[in-house]
Each structure stands twice: as C-alpha cells, then as structure tokens.
Design an enzyme around this catalytic site. Structure first.
Site, PDB file in Angstrom:
ATOM      1  N   GLY A  18       0.813  -1.207   0.000  1.00  0.00           N
ATOM      2  CA  GLY A  18       0.000   0.000   0.000  1.00  0.00           C
ATOM      3  C   GLY A  18       0.845   1.255   0.000  1.00  0.00           C
ATOM      4  CD  GLU A  33       1.677  -6.585   1.379  1.00  0.00           C
ATOM      5  OE1 GLU A  33       2.584  -7.275   0.897  1.00  0.00           O
ATOM      6  OE2 GLU A  33       1.839  -5.393   1.726  1.00  0.00           O
ATOM      7  CG  ASP A  78       4.252  -2.657  -4.573  1.00  0.00           C
ATOM      8  OD1 ASP A  78       3.211  -3.312  -4.802  1.00  0.00           O
ATOM      9  OD2 ASP A  78       5.039  -2.933  -3.660  1.00  0.00           O
TER      10      ASP A  78
END
Length: 296
Positions: A41, A138, A244
């Site tokens: 994130g 996650e 990511d």
C-alpha cells in the site's frame, strides 16, 4: 492532478542480498543487509505521489519505532496520512531476500491486520473525495471488500492488485473495476491453475491488466481484442517494488485512458528496477517523461 486513495499496508522491509535464494533447510551466506520503507500500500502510494498524483493513505501502523519512521517517510513523500491509524502492536515487516534481480518475501502483517471495515466507515468522505481507489491484499480481506463497497457507493473506479494472491471471492471480483495481477498471480486469482491466460483475459474484457515484467502488460478491449503494451529494456538490479510502481502509476494515469495508463505504468516499472529497494527507484514525473522519450 489525479486524486488517488490508497487503502493498504505499510511495512518496514528488511532486505538481504544473497548470491542465490536458499533452498529449504539450507543456509546461504548473504552479501548485504538494508532496511527500507515498504508495504504494497505504502509503495503504491509513494509511486503515485512521485508521479504527480494527490495521494491519501488509509492504513494502520504500530506504536513502535518502525511505525514512527514509516509515518515520517510517507509525509516526506507528500502522502496525506491523516487517515493512518495507530494500533498497540508492532508495525508490519517484510523480510526480503534479493538474488540476481529475483526476490523472495516473507511478510508479518502486524498492525496492517488491525485495519477493519468499520475504520473505513469513519473516513468514508475520503472515498467521496477520490478520483481512483487503489488497494491490495496485505490487509484483511473483509476490509478490502468494504473498500470496494464504499468506492462503488461513491461511483469511484477501484483498482485491486491481488497480492499476496488468493482465489478471489466472486463478490469481490464483481465489485472491482480493474484487477492488476502479474503473470504468476493471474491464474491463481481466477482459480484456473491450468488455464490459458490469453483466453481468460479475453473472457474478461476491460477487467484485467496482467503485468509481465520486462515483457510489458496485456489486457483485453471491450471488443474482445487482446492488447499488448510492450515493456522497456533497462539494466535491472532489483525487481523489488516494480509491481507496486506499476500499480501506483496505473492509478495516477488512469484518467488518461487504459492504453496510455498502461504504457506509462510499464515505463515507471522499468525505471524502478534500476535501483535497490522498493521505493528508492520509483521515478518522479519529470524522470518518467524524460525516460519515455527513449524507444520502447
């Protein structure tokens, strides 16, 4: 400027460099150790912020030294952290072994698993204010599902990077606007371990973008036509965080249309593997635009 809301994990990455990945039960002498801010994130939030997006983060940190360091790092990167909670547990960590540009990761969720659906209800205005919502796996699955509900309630597209990969429940699959697995995650996510990914992409037009490392990314148009956006050739040193970077870029550029967003995400991902650490090599908007002047 795209307003990106990231609902996801924040970790500290403990990275070991090794001549090769150990086999089960084997000890290999490593060649280096470093600590980097990470978590899918937070990584995706930083990637989008560096590329010019206005990024807000919803997450949870522990009340430990790692938590303080991770909070400060997000602030330095221009991420709005007013909705990042603190729990009386340890912050999430990931141990990453890097060898010859490959990596193997073990994650301990810690505070990330204290982000609950009711916490999203408390900050629902963040969903109303966003242009794009971006999440991963996650944090608890129930929290991700609720994020999808809130994004839908406010008419916002939601991107889900299905990692760590699980077979996606149908109720979540149906609520997500765009799923972004890599080639390893794709078939597991769809519970089709022996399937043909090309056929499966065509069966879900406009729903899936499959990243494929240096080969670029694949997706299907609403017409059913399979499209390939090629990757970029670079001197890679560490693939940690490349996915990511791809996802953060995809969210930042999604208002430009899927084709252009994927093209820019490929370039951003390529730039990121030229440096060590998940966030260290994430490009700025100026760096990306200069790089994309080169031939793919």
């Amino acid at each position: 400027m795209t307003r990106v809301l990231v609902v996801g994990s924040i970790n500290m990455d403990l990275v070991v460099s090794s001549p090769r990945l150990p086999r089960l039960g084997e000890t290999v002498m490593g060649s280096g150790f470093a600590i980097y801010p990470g978590g899918k994130g937070a990584n995706q939030a930083v990637a989008a912020s560096r590329l010019g997006a206005e990024v807000t983060m919803i997450g949870c940190l522990g009340n430990d030294e790692f938590g303080a360091q991770l909070r400060s790092n997000l602030e330095r990167e221009g991420v709005d952290i007013r909705y990042v909670r603190e729990a009386s547990v340890s912050s999430g960590i990931a141990t990453i072994t890097v060898s010859d540009c490959d990596n193997a990761t073990l994650m301990v969720p810690g505070a990330n698993y204290h982000l609950r659906p009711e916490h999203l209800d408390e900050v629902e205005q963040a969903f109303a204010d966003a242009d794009v919502v971006l999440s991963q796996l996650e944090t608890p699955l129930e929290t991700v599902k609720h994020a999808a509900v809130l994004a839908g309630r406010h008419g916002k597209p939601m991107l889900l990077n299905p990692a760590p990969v699980i077979p996606l429940p149908e109720d979540l699959f149906s609520q997500i606007t765009l799923l972004t697995p890599n080639e390893h995650e794709f078939l597991t996510m769809l519970a089709e371990p022996t399937g043909d990914w090309r056929k499966l992409l065509v069966q879900h037009p406009g729903k899936l973008v499959m990243s494929h490392g240096k080969h670029g990314a694949y997706y299907a148009l609403s017409s059913g036509e399979l499209r390939h956006e090629p990757g970029y050739v670079v001197d890679a040193v560490d693939s940690t965080g490349a996915g990511d970077t791809f996802n953060g870029a995809l969210a930042a550029f999604l208002p430009l249309g899927l084709k252009e967003a994927v093209r820019r995400a490929n370039a951003a991902g390529a730039l990121s593997v030229m440096h060590h650490g998940a966030q260290s090599g994430m490009p700025t908007l100026d760096e990306l635009e200069a790089f994309m002047g080169r031939p793919a």
